[in-house]
Design a protein around this motif. Structure first.
Motif, mmCIF file in Angstrom:
data_model
loop_
_atom_site.group_PDB
_atom_site.id
_atom_site.type_symbol
_atom_site.label_atom_id
_atom_site.label_comp_id
_atom_site.label_asym_id
_atom_site.label_seq_id
_atom_site.Cartn_x
_atom_site.Cartn_y
_atom_site.Cartn_z
ATOM 1 N N ARG A 73 -45.876 2.947 102.934
ATOM 2 C CA ARG A 73 -47.086 2.248 102.249
ATOM 3 C C ARG A 73 -48.281 2.569 103.121
ATOM 4 N N LEU A 74 -49.242 3.134 102.398
ATOM 5 C CA LEU A 74 -50.432 3.537 103.342
ATOM 6 C C LEU A 74 -51.099 2.388 103.725
ATOM 7 N N LYS A 75 -51.625 2.315 105.028
ATOM 8 C CA LYS A 75 -52.339 1.431 105.600
ATOM 9 C C LYS A 75 -53.728 1.647 105.487
ATOM 10 N N ILE A 76 -54.839 1.023 104.676
ATOM 11 C CA ILE A 76 -56.389 1.241 104.943
ATOM 12 C C ILE A 76 -56.899 0.508 105.642
ATOM 13 N N LEU A 77 -57.752 0.995 107.005
ATOM 14 C CA LEU A 77 -58.248 0.372 107.880
ATOM 15 C C LEU A 77 -59.843 0.724 108.030
ATOM 16 N N HIS A 78 -60.687 0.102 108.600
ATOM 17 C CA HIS A 78 -61.894 0.518 108.886
ATOM 18 C C HIS A 78 -61.788 0.555 110.385
ATOM 19 N N PHE A 79 -62.183 1.641 111.203
ATOM 20 C CA PHE A 79 -62.118 1.878 112.417
ATOM 21 C C PHE A 79 -60.492 1.523 113.051
ATOM 22 N N ALA A 80 -59.646 2.334 112.448
ATOM 23 C CA ALA A 80 -58.351 2.463 112.536
ATOM 24 C C ALA A 80 -58.020 2.651 113.937
ATOM 25 N N ARG A 81 -58.520 3.219 114.753
ATOM 26 C CA ARG A 81 -58.038 3.607 116.170
ATOM 27 C C ARG A 81 -57.948 2.162 116.913
ATOM 28 N N VAL A 93 -45.146 -2.120 117.357
ATOM 29 C CA VAL A 93 -44.994 -1.149 116.189
ATOM 30 C C VAL A 93 -46.231 -0.231 115.782
ATOM 31 N N THR A 94 -46.073 0.959 115.604
ATOM 32 C CA THR A 94 -46.972 1.844 115.228
ATOM 33 C C THR A 94 -47.353 1.925 113.665
ATOM 34 N N MET A 95 -48.771 1.635 113.423
ATOM 35 C CA MET A 95 -49.010 1.597 111.949
ATOM 36 C C MET A 95 -49.103 3.187 111.474
ATOM 37 N N ALA A 96 -48.292 3.265 110.331
ATOM 38 C CA ALA A 96 -48.495 4.778 109.825
ATOM 39 C C ALA A 96 -47.885 4.797 108.549
ATOM 40 N N PRO A 97 -48.243 5.680 107.493
ATOM 41 C CA PRO A 97 -49.356 6.250 107.331
ATOM 42 C C PRO A 97 -50.573 5.561 107.294
ATOM 43 N N VAL A 98 -51.715 6.051 107.994
ATOM 44 C CA VAL A 98 -53.262 5.203 107.883
ATOM 45 C C VAL A 98 -54.289 6.192 107.061
ATOM 46 N N TYR A 99 -55.178 5.451 106.847
ATOM 47 C CA TYR A 99 -56.384 5.939 106.051
ATOM 48 C C TYR A 99 -57.555 5.193 106.852
ATOM 49 N N GLN A 179 -57.370 14.216 106.321
ATOM 50 C CA GLN A 179 -56.002 13.848 106.578
ATOM 51 C C GLN A 179 -55.382 14.363 108.025
ATOM 52 N N ALA A 180 -55.898 15.352 108.386
ATOM 53 C CA ALA A 180 -55.474 15.725 109.766
ATOM 54 C C ALA A 180 -56.019 14.575 110.834
ATOM 55 N N CYS A 181 -57.115 14.017 110.550
ATOM 56 C CA CYS A 181 -57.558 13.086 111.369
ATOM 57 C C CYS A 181 -56.827 11.731 111.281
ATOM 58 N N PHE A 182 -56.455 11.535 110.114
ATOM 59 C CA PHE A 182 -55.359 10.350 109.895
ATOM 60 C C PHE A 182 -54.299 10.326 110.711
ATOM 61 N N ASP A 183 -53.440 11.763 110.745
ATOM 62 C CA ASP A 183 -52.413 11.927 111.131
ATOM 63 C C ASP A 183 -52.374 11.753 112.802
ATOM 64 N N PHE A 184 -53.441 12.421 113.416
ATOM 65 C CA PHE A 184 -53.645 12.112 114.963
ATOM 66 C C PHE A 184 -54.016 10.879 115.347
ATOM 67 N N LEU A 185 -54.411 9.681 114.309
ATOM 68 C CA LEU A 185 -54.881 8.473 114.570
ATOM 69 C C LEU A 185 -53.783 7.659 115.646
ATOM 70 N N PRO A 186 -52.508 7.775 115.165
ATOM 71 C CA PRO A 186 -51.532 7.025 115.964
ATOM 72 C C PRO A 186 -51.650 7.528 117.519
ATOM 73 N N MET A 187 -51.591 8.777 117.747
ATOM 74 C CA MET A 187 -51.670 9.431 118.988
ATOM 75 C C MET A 187 -52.936 9.336 119.885
ATOM 76 N N ARG A 188 -53.955 9.173 118.696
ATOM 77 C CA ARG A 188 -55.378 8.923 119.625
ATOM 78 C C ARG A 188 -55.436 7.481 120.197
ATOM 79 N N ALA A 189 -54.652 6.391 119.448
ATOM 80 C CA ALA A 189 -54.621 5.049 119.887
ATOM 81 C C ALA A 189 -53.600 4.882 121.120
ATOM 82 N N GLU A 190 -52.542 5.661 120.968
ATOM 83 C CA GLU A 190 -51.556 5.843 122.268
ATOM 84 C C GLU A 190 -52.376 6.287 123.508
ATOM 85 N N LEU A 191 -53.107 7.085 123.401
ATOM 86 C CA LEU A 191 -53.890 7.857 124.434
ATOM 87 C C LEU A 191 -54.899 6.643 124.807
ATOM 88 N N ASP A 192 -55.563 6.043 124.221
ATOM 89 C CA ASP A 192 -56.379 4.745 124.445
ATOM 90 C C ASP A 192 -55.410 3.991 125.545
#
Length: 205
Positions: A73-81, A93-99, A179-192
């Motif tokens: 199930r796709l999760k739609i967010l605003h400022f998903a990071r 838990v890690t939210m994925a996939p995201v938009y 899509q490439a940005c969305f795919d990277f978001l969980p790792m961007r959040a992990e870096l945060d």
């Protein structure tokens, strides 16, 4: 439309079993290490929104966790990071996939620097969203009617906004880039969460 407030977890089947889900989080502040997650609001694009209020120290929420982590199930967010980091920190838990509608706004609305949800909703779908309760006490034991309406409105229109943004992504030839940005978001959040929130690891210096 009706916004339902649930204590501690989401009821089984509240958002059906298939399809994208709009998600947003309210916390005590913007530092996920310091500021606890208080409310998670969700919408499947139907007539109702569902708000899960989380008490301090009570983050079991098995139904909510399973839904957020459901990769079908796709999760739609605003400022998903931010939301991904907060959910990872407090719910584990890690939210994925995201938009992320904010990322898409920056990719296709390059004629403006106003990418907040209020400005985005006003331009794309003609809806005026109040942000008066954005800075309020989300850790209170009872949400006010104004807080409930604010939280619900943050997810109420995300499906509709996504439809408009998808059309613009296709028109500008930037679907794969988004899509490439969305795919990277969980790792961007992990870096945060690991302390690289203010560091551009891709920069030369």
């Amino acid at each position: 439309m009706t916004a339902y407030v649930h204590e501690g977890d989401l009821p089984e089947g509240a958002l059906g079993h298939t399809g994208p889900i709009a998600v947003d989080c309210e916390a005590m502040g913007l530092n996920p290490h310091r500021d606890r997650l208080c409310v998670v609001q969700l919408s499947d694009g139907g007539e109702h929104e569902h708000l899960v209020r989380l008490d301090k120290g009570c983050y079991e929420a098995p139904v909510l966790k399973a839904l957020l982590a459901d990769r079908s199930r796709l999760k739609i967010l605003h400022f998903a990071r931010f939301d991904i980091a907060a959910v990872r920190k407090w719910l584990g838990v890690t939210m994925a996939p995201v938009y992320c509608t904010k990322i898409v706004s920056k990719l296709v609305r390059t004629y403006t620097d106003r990418h907040g949800l209020r400005d985005l909703a006003r331009e794309t779908i003609g809806q005026d969203i109040s942000k008066q309760q954005q800075s309020s006490d989300w850790g209170a034991p009872r949400l006010s009617d104004a807080q409930v309406e604010y939280a619900a409105s943050d997810v109420r229109y995300l499906h509709e906004i996504k439809q408009v943004l998808d059309e613009r992504l296709a028109r500008e030839g930037r679907i794969e880039l988004a899509q490439a940005c969305f795919d990277f978001l969980p790792m961007r959040a992990e870096l945060d969460l690991l302390g690289w929130n203010e560091v551009d690891i891709f920069a030369h210096s």
